[in-house]
Design a protein around this motif. Structure first.
Motif, PDB file in Angstrom:
ATOM      1  N   ARG A 136       0.748  -1.217  -0.004  1.00  0.00           N
ATOM      2  CA  ARG A 136       0.274   0.061  -0.126  1.00  0.00           C
ATOM      3  C   ARG A 136       1.201   0.773  -0.596  1.00  0.00           C
ATOM      4  O   ARG A 136       0.387   2.268   0.393  1.00  0.00           O
TER       5      ARG A 136
ATOM      6  N   GLY B  38       2.855   2.079  -2.989  1.00  0.00           N
ATOM      7  CA  GLY B  38       3.284   2.285  -4.883  1.00  0.00           C
ATOM      8  C   GLY B  38       3.992   0.402  -5.046  1.00  0.00           C
ATOM      9  O   GLY B  38       4.596   1.427  -6.383  1.00  0.00           O
TER      10      GLY B  38
ATOM     11  N   ARG C  50       2.471  -1.168  -7.776  1.00  0.00           N
ATOM     12  CA  ARG C  50       1.898  -0.454  -9.122  1.00  0.00           C
ATOM     13  C   ARG C  50       3.593  -0.421  -9.988  1.00  0.00           C
ATOM     14  O   ARG C  50       3.677  -0.276 -10.724  1.00  0.00           O
TER      15      ARG C  50
ATOM     16  N   MET D   7       4.666  -3.636 -11.104  1.00  0.00           N
ATOM     17  CA  MET D   7       4.321  -3.834 -12.772  1.00  0.00           C
ATOM     18  C   MET D   7       4.117  -3.027 -13.613  1.00  0.00           C
ATOM     19  O   MET D   7       4.526  -3.117 -15.354  1.00  0.00           O
ATOM     20  N   GLN D   8       4.792  -1.821 -13.364  1.00  0.00           N
ATOM     21  CA  GLN D   8       4.806  -0.460 -14.020  1.00  0.00           C
ATOM     22  C   GLN D   8       6.096  -0.901 -15.621  1.00  0.00           C
ATOM     23  O   GLN D   8       6.608  -1.390 -16.284  1.00  0.00           O
TER      24      GLN D   8
ATOM     25  N   LEU E  20      -6.060  -4.076  -7.165  1.00  0.00           N
ATOM     26  CA  LEU E  20      -4.275  -3.329  -7.339  1.00  0.00           C
ATOM     27  C   LEU E  20      -4.263  -3.125  -9.325  1.00  0.00           C
ATOM     28  O   LEU E  20      -4.174  -2.485  -9.268  1.00  0.00           O
ATOM     29  N   TYR E  21      -4.737  -4.722  -9.498  1.00  0.00           N
ATOM     30  CA  TYR E  21      -4.551  -4.962 -10.834  1.00  0.00           C
ATOM     31  C   TYR E  21      -5.887  -3.959 -12.123  1.00  0.00           C
ATOM     32  O   TYR E  21      -5.551  -2.965 -12.559  1.00  0.00           O
TER      33      TYR E  21
ATOM     34  N   ARG F 189      -7.344  -1.363 -10.315  1.00  0.00           N
ATOM     35  CA  ARG F 189      -6.406  -0.024 -10.796  1.00  0.00           C
ATOM     36  C   ARG F 189      -5.420   0.860 -11.376  1.00  0.00           C
ATOM     37  O   ARG F 189      -5.456   1.945 -11.998  1.00  0.00           O
ATOM     38  N   LEU F 190      -4.904  -0.405 -11.812  1.00  0.00           N
ATOM     39  CA  LEU F 190      -3.530   0.191 -13.015  1.00  0.00           C
ATOM     40  C   LEU F 190      -4.691  -0.523 -14.385  1.00  0.00           C
ATOM     41  O   LEU F 190      -3.492  -0.069 -15.239  1.00  0.00           O
TER      42      LEU F 190
END
Length: 162
Positions: A90, A92, A95, A98-99, A128-129, A131-132
């Motif tokens: 939680r 970032g 994120r 994955m980026q 998470l997925y 939100r991405l």
């Protein structure tokens, strides 16, 4: 943006830290359904040997996250073994991971789509997925560690950030 984070290939000395990311048998099942709890270096090394592009996210010397690619086909790369250290959740880090995996998949494999699979009971992963920008495209019935029905949701992110 987490400018204090770095992304690099996994090293043997990272494996003990990665093994601590799954605190429960259920978390390990989400990370690696065939693994036995608790995860150990031997199991993790075996999994890494069967995959490509194993990477970690670090803050300084501390390993905070891990993922790899387990399949690439027809312009899509499948990212698996996604795990974040409990103390880094939680914030970032996932994120960022994955980026960076999307960038790696595009650069090394020419991927125009990133795919992941997430079990229906993994609420944090599904959020998470979502939100991405990942969207579901298939469902697969499986049995969990107690031999109870569970659904593996396959998600995709078309045209990931490069």
């Amino acid at each position: 943006m987490n400018t204090d984070l770095s992304f690099r290939p996994v090293r043997d000395d990272d494996l003990p830290a990665i093994c601590t990311f799954a605190r429960t048998a259920e978390e390990l099942y989400f990370l690696a359904p065939r693994a036995r709890f608790p995860l150990d270096v031997e199991q993790l090394a075996t999994s890494i040997a069967q995959r490509s592009d194993s990477r970690v996210v670090c803050r300084g010397a501390q390993v905070l996250a891990f993922a790899n690619i387990y399949k690439h086909e027809q312009g899509a790369c499948w990212v698996g073994n996604v795990a974040v250290a409990p103390q880094a959740r939680r914030q970032g880090v996932a994120r960022f991971l994955m980026q960076q995996m999307a960038r790696l998949a595009a650069e090394r494999h020419g991927a125009s789509e990133l795919r992941v699979s997430c079990f229906n009971s993994n609420t944090a992963g599904l959020l998470l997925y979502s939100r991405l920008g990942y969207t579901p495209f298939a469902l697969e019935e499986r049995l969990d560690s107690r031999q109870q029905p569970i659904v593996l949701i396959h998600l995709r992110l078309p045209h990931p950030e490069r």
